[in-house]
Design an enzyme around this catalytic site. Structure first.
Site, PDB file in Angstrom:
ATOM      1  N   VAL A 197      24.369  55.829  63.763  1.00 28.37           N
ATOM      2  CA  VAL A 197      25.156  57.553  63.581  1.00 28.37           C
ATOM      3  C   VAL A 197      25.211  57.165  62.342  1.00 28.37           C
ATOM      4  O   VAL A 197      25.817  56.922  61.235  1.00 28.37           O
ATOM      5  CB  VAL A 197      26.786  56.765  64.170  1.00 28.37           C
ATOM      6  N   LEU A 217      26.342  51.853  62.705  1.00 26.26           N
ATOM      7  CA  LEU A 217      27.259  53.497  62.217  1.00 26.26           C
ATOM      8  C   LEU A 217      26.630  53.148  60.834  1.00 26.26           C
ATOM      9  O   LEU A 217      27.355  52.493  59.849  1.00 26.26           O
ATOM     10  CB  LEU A 217      29.206  53.281  62.295  1.00 26.26           C
ATOM     11  N   ASP A 218      26.168  54.115  59.860  1.00 29.04           N
ATOM     12  CA  ASP A 218      25.691  54.295  58.916  1.00 29.04           C
ATOM     13  C   ASP A 218      25.783  55.595  58.848  1.00 29.04           C
ATOM     14  O   ASP A 218      25.486  56.067  57.738  1.00 29.04           O
ATOM     15  CB  ASP A 218      24.820  54.110  58.572  1.00 29.04           C
ATOM     16  N   ALA A 219      27.012  56.754  58.779  1.00 29.54           N
ATOM     17  CA  ALA A 219      27.218  57.574  58.344  1.00 29.54           C
ATOM     18  C   ALA A 219      28.200  58.440  57.724  1.00 29.54           C
ATOM     19  O   ALA A 219      29.365  57.390  57.126  1.00 29.54           O
ATOM     20  CB  ALA A 219      27.996  58.375  59.553  1.00 29.54           C
TER      21      ALA A 219
END
Length: 532
Positions: free
Chosen positions: A298, A366-368
């Site tokens: 993400v 998750l890296d948004a």
């Protein structure tokens, strides 16, 4: 009440002035977010400060304009329009310089953006506030109520047009300077129209000089020095400012002034940022790495993480990236091949994508980020519950959390850890820097009870041929934090901004794999302030 057919309606000169002032004031307000956010962040304090300054400036303009409206004339409105256009030229040319200098003022971080917003946008908005009371005074309507209602309706319609056009048309298509030039040109054109056909030589010369000033400001080299390196590409996307900067052999993608991805041009397989190596921790926690068939990222950024996974493992990688221009930049500058069969790209919001898909993933990363902040709706317990549903029974969730491991600046990390621990059986945390500075903390949660000790992870690291040595990550594992006083993040409680507040003004350290930490800004780098 007599209604004139729309087809036969011709606005009077004061009505035209009100309409254009509405377009310009709201357009500048939308544009202000794009100008100020790279320097001070796009958190609620920046946006709220912009709204506050614009409303105060307009109110003062309405008040003073009302007091002077008895002597109102089209000529005076024309000069107000020209004066506003001159200040728009100042915004175009000197915004970077003003942002840099005002960021050094000794103010509490949450108020840091206010001086810049006041200096850049207070004067032109104040001047535009004069137009509505002047136009009401010059209106041919009978009665004060009818005149003021008509004028403010036109101004509001202009504001609607300005907001919609700037948001949905201008920002996606043009640079900030070009949009400013367009607004300045509209003001000059309106100033000329207010005096036509009796345009004096003085007014004509003044209008031409203002146009030349606007063009010169837009075409001149910005008053600023970029110490990051050579800017290879720079563009405004519908979501953010996107820059590609080369510094020696390192290429970095900046989004709204913050580093989001980096690659070594001479050694593309090197993890420039230490925390991207930690993305492979889920492969230690999986029962068998060969059974990891589906991975979801993400947030794409430069796609260094997704490409690394696709290259190292026999797995299909889905990437959800909300900004298509970020994906295009990854293809142009970070080696992303658009026709790779093992990477699928989806232009969507991460949460909406998970809500709409029936696919199950073995690993979700998750890296948004929006600058240094995780989008609020990707932090809550409702989102974590959705993630567990989209993970396999033995799936692993990996979250990149920017926070401090301890102290007041750790409030967001503690809340995020407690939120994830309320949903997942086991949660593990890994720091990426030895200091207590704000950094990339990696929080890994398993969808089934695991209870790994450091020794268990070290044994798996030695036994598994991942091509990535995670010994340093295991050594940086932290004990579970004391989260008794931390809240569980929920959709109906907007606590993230207040939890991030203690990080404002703190140094943000990105550890690099060569062992040298990189402060993500100047020598006195701080969250929510200057990034050069």
């Amino acid at each position: 009440m007599e209604l004139r057919p729309v087809a036969g309606y011709r606005p009077t000169k004061p009505e035209l002035a009100v309409f254009v002032s509405g377009i310009t004031s709201m357009g500048l307000e939308i544009l202000a977010v794009r100008i100020v956010a790279p320097q001070f962040g796009s958190h609620i304090y920046t946006v709220g400060g912009i709204l506050t300054v614009f409303l105060i400036a307009l109110s003062l303009g309405y008040w003073q304009g009302g007091k002077r409206a008895g002597g109102a004339s089209n000529r005076e409105m024309s000069w107000i329009m020209l004066a506003t256009a001159v200040y728009v030229a100042v915004v175009i040319y000197a915004s970077d310089l003003l942002l840099t200098y005002t960021s050094t003022l000794a103010l509490p971080p949450r108020y840091a953006s206010l001086p810049a917003v006041i200096l850049l946008f207070g004067p032109p908005t104040y001047l535009l506030g004069f137009i509505s009371p002047y136009a009401a005074e010059l209106s041919h309507k009978q009665g004060t109520g009818e005149a003021s209602g008509h004028v403010y309706a036109l101004g509001t319609i202009g504001s609607i047009v300005g907001a919609a056009a700037t948001t949905f048309v201008l920002i996606p298509a043009l640079s900030v300077d070009a949009i400013g030039l367009l607004f300045g040109g509209a003001l000059v054109g309106t100033a000329v129209a207010l005096l036509a056909p009796d345009l004096t030589r003085r007014s004509a010369v003044s209008s031409v000089l203002v146009v030349l000033l606007l063009v010169g400001a837009a075409g001149a080299t910005p008053v600023d020095v970029d110490y990051r390196g050579d800017v290879v590409s720079e563009t405004q996307t519908p979501h953010q400012q996107l820059e590609i900067v080369d510094d020696g052999t390192e290429r970095t993608m900046y989004l709204d002034g913050a580093r989001h991805s980096a690659m070594d041009l001479e050694d593309p397989e090197r993890h420039v940022f230490t925390y991207t190596k930690y993305f492979h921790l889920p492969m230690l926690m999986a029962d068998d790495p060969d059974d990891v068939d589906r991975v979801l990222f993400v947030g794409g950024g430069g796609y260094t993480g997704p490409q690394d996974f696709a290259d190292r493992y026999d797995a299909h990688v889905d990437v959800v990236e909300i900004d298509p221009e970020v994906t295009a930049a990854a293809e142009a500058y970070f080696g992303l091949e658009p026709d790779r069969e093992d990477i699928s790209i989806y232009e969507a919001d991460g949460r909406q994508f998970l809500e709409g898909t029936n696919d199950t993933y073995d690993v979700i990363v998750l890296d948004a980020y929006k600058q240094d902040q995780v989008p609020f709706h990707l932090t809550t317990v409702e989102f974590m519950e959705l993630a567990t549903e989209r993970l396999a029974d033995d799936g692993v969730l990996h979250a990149n959390v920017i926070s401090s491991p301890s102290g007041p600046a750790a409030e967001f990390y503690h809340a995020q850890h407690r939120t994830m621990a309320s949903v997942f059986p086991d949660t593990y945390s890994f720091r990426t820097a030895d200091s207590s500075a704000v950094q990339n903390i990696q929080v890994v949660a398993t969808n089934e009870p695991t209870g790994f000790s450091d020794a268990d992870l070290a044994e798996r690291n030695d036994a598994r041929d991942l091509g990535v040595d995670l010994e340093g990550a295991i050594d940086n594992r932290m004990a579970d934090p004391d989260t008794e006083d931390a809240p569980v993040l929920r959709d109906d409680r907007g606590e993230v901004d207040s939890l991030l507040d203690p990080m404002l003004g703190q140094r943000y350290v990105i550890e690099e794999t060569d062992g040298e930490p990189y402060d993500d800004a100047t020598e006195t780098a701080v969250i929510g302030e200057e990034r050069s």
